[in-house]
Design a protein around this motif. Structure first.
Motif, PDB file in Angstrom:
ATOM      1  N   VAL A 297     -11.125  43.137  18.371  1.00 50.22           N
ATOM      2  CA  VAL A 297     -11.097  43.430  16.929  1.00 50.22           C
ATOM      3  C   VAL A 297     -11.618  44.844  16.693  1.00 50.22           C
ATOM      4  CG1 VAL A 297     -12.089  42.857  14.675  1.00 50.22           C
ATOM      5  CG2 VAL A 297     -11.232  41.038  16.161  1.00 50.22           C
ATOM      6  N   PHE A 298     -12.721  45.212  17.348  1.00 53.61           N
ATOM      7  CA  PHE A 298     -13.241  46.575  17.211  1.00 53.61           C
ATOM      8  C   PHE A 298     -12.202  47.601  17.647  1.00 53.61           C
ATOM      9  CE2 PHE A 298     -17.739  44.972  17.209  1.00 53.61           C
ATOM     10  CZ  PHE A 298     -18.121  45.590  16.038  1.00 53.61           C
ATOM     11  N   LEU A 299     -11.543  47.338  18.760  1.00 49.17           N
ATOM     12  CA  LEU A 299     -10.535  48.282  19.248  1.00 49.17           C
ATOM     13  C   LEU A 299      -9.360  48.381  18.283  1.00 49.17           C
ATOM     14  CD1 LEU A 299     -10.657  47.419  23.050  1.00 49.17           C
ATOM     15  CD2 LEU A 299     -11.675  49.399  21.888  1.00 49.17           C
ATOM     16  N   ALA A 300      -8.970  47.275  17.671  1.00 52.89           N
ATOM     17  CA  ALA A 300      -7.876  47.303  16.681  1.00 52.89           C
ATOM     18  C   ALA A 300      -8.295  48.094  15.443  1.00 52.89           C
ATOM     19  CB  ALA A 300      -7.480  45.881  16.290  1.00 52.89           C
ATOM     20  N   VAL A 301      -9.519  47.901  14.993  1.00 52.65           N
ATOM     21  CA  VAL A 301     -10.028  48.649  13.835  1.00 52.65           C
ATOM     22  C   VAL A 301      -9.973  50.146  14.118  1.00 52.65           C
ATOM     23  CG1 VAL A 301     -12.177  49.148  12.572  1.00 52.65           C
ATOM     24  CG2 VAL A 301     -11.417  46.777  12.852  1.00 52.65           C
ATOM     25  N   ALA A 302     -10.351  50.534  15.331  1.00 50.50           N
ATOM     26  CA  ALA A 302     -10.298  51.951  15.708  1.00 50.50           C
ATOM     27  C   ALA A 302      -8.862  52.432  15.802  1.00 50.50           C
ATOM     28  CB  ALA A 302     -11.017  52.163  17.037  1.00 50.50           C
ATOM     29  N   ALA A 303      -8.010  51.654  16.452  1.00 47.86           N
ATOM     30  CA  ALA A 303      -6.622  52.075  16.678  1.00 47.86           C
ATOM     31  C   ALA A 303      -5.862  52.254  15.375  1.00 47.86           C
ATOM     32  CB  ALA A 303      -5.899  51.058  17.564  1.00 47.86           C
ATOM     33  N   PHE A 304      -6.130  51.409  14.391  1.00 50.62           N
ATOM     34  CA  PHE A 304      -5.403  51.479  13.128  1.00 50.62           C
ATOM     35  C   PHE A 304      -6.036  52.438  12.121  1.00 50.62           C
ATOM     36  CE2 PHE A 304      -3.521  47.520  14.665  1.00 50.62           C
ATOM     37  CZ  PHE A 304      -2.187  47.798  14.414  1.00 50.62           C
ATOM     38  N   GLY A 305      -7.086  53.160  12.536  1.00 54.11           N
ATOM     39  CA  GLY A 305      -7.699  54.127  11.624  1.00 54.11           C
ATOM     40  C   GLY A 305      -8.202  53.469  10.351  1.00 54.11           C
ATOM     41  N   ALA A 306      -8.926  52.376  10.503  1.00 53.90           N
ATOM     42  CA  ALA A 306      -9.345  51.567   9.360  1.00 53.90           C
ATOM     43  C   ALA A 306     -10.278  52.300   8.402  1.00 53.90           C
ATOM     44  CB  ALA A 306     -10.004  50.277   9.845  1.00 53.90           C
ATOM     45  N   GLY A 307     -10.891  53.378   8.820  1.00 51.48           N
ATOM     46  CA  GLY A 307     -11.761  54.149   7.932  1.00 51.48           C
ATOM     47  C   GLY A 307     -11.002  54.907   6.862  1.00 51.48           C
ATOM     48  N   ARG A 308      -9.707  55.038   7.055  1.00 56.49           N
ATOM     49  CA  ARG A 308      -8.871  55.717   6.051  1.00 56.49           C
ATOM     50  C   ARG A 308      -8.418  54.751   4.957  1.00 56.49           C
ATOM     51  NH1 ARG A 308      -6.270  57.749  10.975  1.00 56.49           N
ATOM     52  NH2 ARG A 308      -7.268  59.725  11.429  1.00 56.49           N
ATOM     53  N   ILE A 309      -8.661  53.465   5.145  1.00 56.32           N
ATOM     54  CA  ILE A 309      -8.256  52.456   4.167  1.00 56.32           C
ATOM     55  C   ILE A 309      -9.471  52.141   3.299  1.00 56.32           C
ATOM     56  CG2 ILE A 309      -7.318  50.138   3.840  1.00 56.32           C
ATOM     57  CD1 ILE A 309      -6.249  50.380   6.776  1.00 56.32           C
ATOM     58  N   LEU A 310      -9.500  52.681   2.100  1.00 57.26           N
ATOM     59  CA  LEU A 310     -10.620  52.507   1.175  1.00 57.26           C
ATOM     60  C   LEU A 310     -11.956  52.816   1.842  1.00 57.26           C
ATOM     61  CD1 LEU A 310      -9.591  49.255  -0.736  1.00 57.26           C
ATOM     62  CD2 LEU A 310      -9.279  51.633  -1.446  1.00 57.26           C
ATOM     63  N   GLY A 311     -11.971  53.880   2.655  1.00 57.38           N
ATOM     64  CA  GLY A 311     -13.183  54.273   3.364  1.00 57.38           C
ATOM     65  C   GLY A 311     -13.465  55.752   3.199  1.00 57.38           C
ATOM     66  N   LEU A 312     -14.666  56.126   3.578  1.00 48.46           N
ATOM     67  CA  LEU A 312     -15.093  57.517   3.442  1.00 48.46           C
ATOM     68  C   LEU A 312     -14.404  58.456   4.427  1.00 48.46           C
ATOM     69  CD1 LEU A 312     -18.926  57.067   2.842  1.00 48.46           C
ATOM     70  CD2 LEU A 312     -17.112  57.482   1.151  1.00 48.46           C
TER      71      LEU A 312
END
Length: 188
Positions: free
Chosen positions: A147-162
């Protein structure tokens, strides 16, 4: 819920590795699920870290490190870590504060790839330290690492993130990640 017509290449991803190419196309709702994964892992780690930091008794990893199952491929390494005083002192600080800051980074969406990398690393060490393969090699620790690797791979910080805001900050008129491309490895 309405979605706009997207270009054919939108929501499409491709990766080449070792002569093998994989392609996929994400559903328009995928961003919400990636956000949910980021927030779930962020809360879990922030809470876990905070309970260790705020506990009445100081966190002590020595017992965990020296009691890793003998079948674990990393038993010797864990035993060394648990019997080396300076390393136990390091782990006693790194685990609670690492969990806390990984969780905080994921919750606010800042430095998500960096946080997710260290979250995946921690889950790998927990996987090896909690070694149990009676029901197969896949367990919760392994799943959380993915799950952590998927969050990183999908650039999850760009989705409603700083991360999306940080990346666009201008330095001498140039967006930060264009000026310093290596930041793409920690942001996103």
């Amino acid at each position: 819920m309405a979605t706009k017509e997207l270009r054919p290449e939108a929501n499409t991803f491709e990766s080449k590795f070792g002569g093998l190419t994989v392609r996929g196309r994400a559903h328009s709702l995928s961003a919400w699920f990636v956000l949910a994964l980021r927030l779930m892992m962020g809360y879990a780690f922030l809470y876990s870290g905070w309970t260790k930091i705020a506990a009445a008794e100081p966190f002590n990893a020595a017992g965990y490190l020296t009691n890793v199952p003998a079948a674990s491929p990393a038993t010797g390494l864990f035993n060394w870590m648990g019997t080396t005083p300076w390393f136990v002192d390091f782990v006693n600080v790194a685990v609670p504060w690492g969990e806390f800051f990984i969780g905080l980074g994921l919750l606010v969406g800042a430095f998500v790839r960096l946080a997710a990398f260290f979250g995946a690393f921690m889950m790998l060490t927990f996987y090896l330290g909690n070694w149990s393969v009676e029901h197969g090699f896949i367990n919760g620790d392994f799943a959380y690492m993915l799950v952590f690797l998927a969050v990183a791979a999908f650039g999850a910080g760009r989705i409603l993130g700083l991360d999306s805001i940080i990346e666009q900050q201008k330095v001498d008129g140039t967006p930060l990640v264009e000026r310093y491309p290596a930041l793409r490895y920690v942001l996103g």
